[in-house]
Structures are given as structure tokens and as C-alpha cells.
Scaffold this active site. Structure first.
Site, PDB file in Angstrom:
ATOM      1  CE  LYS A 127      -3.037  -3.184   0.056  1.00  0.00           C
ATOM      2  NZ  LYS A 127      -4.171  -3.480   0.431  1.00  0.00           N
TER       3      LYS A 127
HETATM    4  C1  LIG Z   1      -4.986  -4.749   1.123  1.00  0.00           C
HETATM    5  C2  LIG Z   1      -6.436  -4.640   0.910  1.00  0.00           C
HETATM    6  C3  LIG Z   1      -7.099  -4.488   1.979  1.00  0.00           C
HETATM    7  C4  LIG Z   1      -6.694  -4.899   3.256  1.00  0.00           C
HETATM    8  O1  LIG Z   1      -5.413  -4.619   3.890  1.00  0.00           O
HETATM    9  P1  LIG Z   1      -4.728  -5.745   4.835  1.00  0.00           P
HETATM   10  O2  LIG Z   1      -3.621  -4.804   5.748  1.00  0.00           O
HETATM   11  O3  LIG Z   1      -3.933  -6.540   3.734  1.00  0.00           O
HETATM   12  O4  LIG Z   1      -5.712  -6.479   5.572  1.00  0.00           O
HETATM   13  C5  LIG Z   1      -8.567  -3.991   1.867  1.00  0.00           C
HETATM   14  N1  LIG Z   1      -8.980  -3.621   0.858  1.00  0.00           N
HETATM   15  C6  LIG Z   1      -8.221  -3.546  -0.427  1.00  0.00           C
HETATM   16  C7  LIG Z   1      -9.122  -2.965  -1.601  1.00  0.00           C
HETATM   17  C8  LIG Z   1      -7.077  -4.036  -0.117  1.00  0.00           C
HETATM   18  O5  LIG Z   1      -6.259  -4.172  -1.517  1.00  0.00           O
END
Ligand SMILES: *Cc1c(COP(=O)(O)O)cnc(C)c1O
Length: 394
Positions: free
Chosen positions: A191
Site C-alpha cells: 500500500k
Molecule cells: C490490501 C487491501 C485491504 C486490506 O488490507 P490488509 O492490510 O492486507 O488487511 C482492503 N481492501 C483492499 C482493496 C486492499 O487492497
């Protein structure tokens, strides 16, 4: 001569030196737990929460163990219980319907447009089925947030925003995650800020913030928070709210704080890469780029294009040809999910009637990550390779 790309699609930038030093200081202190504080010490987790709330212009912020945890915690905090139906995007990633299912609630999928945002017509048609919308800004595409909020307000839908791909993005200047009742973020490696795993939740609602804090496992130590509501907000909530532990620790927060300070600069770096690929792909017959509305300030950490009405085997052939030249594309539309899922019909625990208009779009989505370790020259090369291969198979 055939050009080949030799970079890695999964290689991140290193953690900034400042973050490494801060992490070492936490390790040397031995105080990793967020509530393990020396006399007069605020702690990296509380400071991160305070800094993120400030950046977002939100009243309250809670740091948690993951983005998926933030989503489930937000759903619980707004009062979703087992058996409730929760509206969400047909185009999203597995942790989103997964957060709904983790409460024993039932995802109800809403269609997707060619802009890769939630279909507001379908949302209006399904609005009576639930009173919460878990809105996923999947791959950073923001729906018309003015129209969406007007619709949800009129129909009594409370909105929780999944901002895993929109940290740093804005709609008409408003930070993504501040239109709905709660905004949820991920600090997982892929992210916009990277602590391996982690999540953040923001809200202006004191009751929701207090419930989320107790849910996350505050052991009645909520007065050690710097971006939580005052003690009065906890008076009843502390007795009524179960502990579903999912705290963040100081090590992760220490790594994140310096990254947060340079978020804006990083967003500009992503957008330079996005715009280079986009420009290189423009005018490729058979390939549809995704329109970005004027009101949207996006963060181009990945790029999508559509291969509308292409036969499956041609898409498979294109991906193989690109892969042979070092360009890793993901076909989000594949019937059988591989290593990721992003189509509502992959989640058999949440059955749904087919949505032909959305299915046509979903089937056509190709995705590519744009790590900041790519140079602009890399991005231009990648676009040339894709363009040449699309023309070759098309
Ligand atoms: C990565 C992601 C999440 C959740 O994140 P995590 O930290 O991996 O639990 C939620 N929504 C989307 C669209 C994502 O790509």
C-alpha cells in the site's frame, strides 16, 4: 531488437533511514507494546494516530493490526451484527467481503462501471437491502463522492470507506476516507506506507471511535491515546464492548511516522509513473484506458486497462507474451482467481445474482502495479512493450 524489461514488480523502496533508527530505538527500549510507556512518554503508536488524524483533518484515529482488521472493527463499531446485510463493491479485493463475513454478516454486491467505481444506479436499486455500505475505493478509483454521499444520506445508508488504495487521494480537495462515517486504511507492504502489516481508522464520531478503541484491545488504557475521544465517551462503552484484540505496536508505528511525513511527495512520484505508462498506452486499438474525473486527485500506485469483449484465450496469450518480455500483468477478470481475487463471483460464501453489465467490465480488467523502484524510463519501456504486444495479438 525486441525490448525486454528486467525490473521487479514486487520490489519496494527501503524503509527510510529515519524509520530504521526509530525502529532500533524501540527495539533497544524493549517497550514494543503500545501501552508499555515510560514516565511522560507518548509512544510511537499514539503519536502516529495523532499525526494521521491531523493529516486527514479527522477528529479521531486508531492504529490497528491490519487494513482488514480496521474494516471489521469499523463494521462492529457502527453496530453491524451477524445476519445483517452489508452493501459492498462487486469489484474489490477479498479482505473486503471477508471483513463482512467475519462478523457473520452477509455481503450484497453492487455493480461496477467502466470507470472501475461503484455503479450508483445499482446502488440506488439495492439501497433498501441494508443500512451500511462498505465502499471500496478499489485500485484507487474514486466514485463521484458528492453524488454517492447524497444518495447514501437520502437513503439512510451509513458509509464505511475502504481506503487501502487511496491514502493521500482526494475528491474535490477532501481527503479520501473523510466523507463516510469511518475511513479505513492499510499500511501493508503493497500500500502507500509500509510497515509489513498494519491499519488505520479515522472518524469524527466519538461513540464509534470509543467503541473501535475498546474493540481493538485497549485494556481500559484509552486515556493513553492522543487521538481518541475524552473519557466520558467511554463511560458506558467500556462495559458493553468486547475486546477483539488487533492493536498496532510501537515498532510498526516507528517505521510509519517518517513515511507519513513524505506521503505527499511519494504520491507525486507514483503519479509521474502512472502518467508515463498512461501516455505510452494511449491510442492502442482494442485497449481502453480508465477515465479519471477532474474532481479526483488520485494516487497512481497501480494502473488498470480494459480489454473489452476480448476472448479469454487472447487475453491469456497477451499476458504470456508480456510476461516473456518481463512485464507482469494481472488479469483481474480471470474466471479462476490466481494469488488474488477481485471478482464477486469468486466468493462462493456470498452468493449473488449475475450482473451482466458489470461482468463485461470485470472480465476485461488487466492490472499492473507501479512500484516506486521503477524509473520513468522503465515505465515508458513497459508501456511500449504492452502496446506492441496488444497490437501483435489484436
Ligand atoms: C490490501 C487491501 C485491504 C486490506 O488490507 P490488509 O492490510 O492486507 O488487511 C482492503 N481492501 C483492499 C482493496 C486492499 O487492497
Amino acid at each position: 531488437m525486441t525490448e525486454v524489461f528486467t525490473g521487479s514488480f514486487t520490489q519496494q523502496e527501503p524503509i527510510p533511514e529515519e524509520g530504521i533508527s526509530a525502529a532500533l530505538a524501540v527495539l533497544r527500549s524493549g517497550r514494543l507494546h503500545r501501552y508499555n510507556l515510560a514516565e511522560g512518554e507518548a509512544g510511537d503508536v499514539a503519536l502516529l494516530e495523532q499525526e494521521f488524524a491531523q493529516l486527514m483533518g479527522a477528529k479521531y484515529c486508531l492504529a490497528v493490526a491490519s487494513g482488514g482488521y480496521a474494516l471489521a472493527c469499523a463494521l462492529r463499531a457502527v453496530g453491524v451484527v451477524a445476519g445483517d446485510r452489508v452493501l459492498t463493491n462487486a469489484f474489490t479485493l477479498a479482505p473486503v467481503p471477508g471483513a463482512i463475513a467475519s462478523l457473520g454478516a452477509v455481503p450484497v454486491f453492487v455493480g461496477v462501471t467502466q470507470e472501475l467505481t461503484i455503479d450508483l444506479e445499482d446502488l440506488a436499486a439495492k439501497a433498501d437491502q441494508a443500512d451500511v455500505l462498505l465502499l471500496s475505493h478499489m485500485r484507487g478509483h474514486l466514485a463521484d463522492m458528492d453524488a454517492l454521499m447524497a444518495l447514501c444520506d437520502a437513503r439512510g445508508l451509513r458509509v464505511i470507506e475502504d481506503c487501502a488504495h487511496t491514502m493521500g487521494a482526494r475528491w474535490r480537495g477532501r481527503p479520501s476516507g473523510t466523507d463516510g462515517l469511518v475511513g479505513c486504511f492499510s499500511t501493508q507492504t503493497y500500500k502507500h506506507i509500509n510497515s509489513g502489516e498494519g491499519g488505520l481508522l479515522v472518524t469524527d464520531d466519538a461513540e464509534i471511535a470509543a467503541r473501535a478503541t475498546v474493540l481493538s484491545g485497549s485494556y481500559m488504557l484509552f486515556e493513553r491515546h492522543l487521538a481518541a475521544p475524552s473519557a466520558e465517551s467511554f463511560a458506558q462503552i467500556k462495559y458493553e464492548t468486547p475486546n477483539v484484540s488487533g492493536r498496532m505496536d510501537h515498532l510498526r508505528a516507528a517505521i510509519l511516522r517518517p513515511q507519513l511525513r513524505r506521503l505527499q511527495e511519494q504520491c507525486a512520484n507514483w503519479n509521474a509513473r502512472y502518467q508515463t505508462v498512461e501516455a505510452g498506452l494511449r491510442g492502442t486499438p482494442g485497449l481502453t484506458l480508465v477515465n479519471r474525473p477532474e474532481a479526483e486527485s488520485y494516487v497512481g500506485s497501480s494502473i488498470q486497462f480494459l480489454l473489452l469483449d476480448w476472448p479469454d484465450e487472447t487475453i491469456v496469450a497477451l499476458l504470456a507474451r508480456c510476461a516473456a518480455r518481463g512485464v507482469e500483468l494481472k488479469w483481474f477478470g480471470a474466471a479462476e482467481p490466481i494469488g488474488f481475487t477481485s471478482r464477486y463471483d469468486s466468493w462462493h460464501y456470498a452468493p449473488s445474482a449475475p450482473m451482466p453489465k458489470s461482468d463485461r467490465v470485470l472480465k476485461s480488467i488487466v492490472d499492473m502495479r507501479l512500484p516506486l523502484t521503477f524509473s520513468l524510463q522503465d515505465c515508458a519501456l513497459i508501456a511500449r512493450i504492452i502496446k506492441a504486444e496488444v497490437s501483435a495479438v489484436g
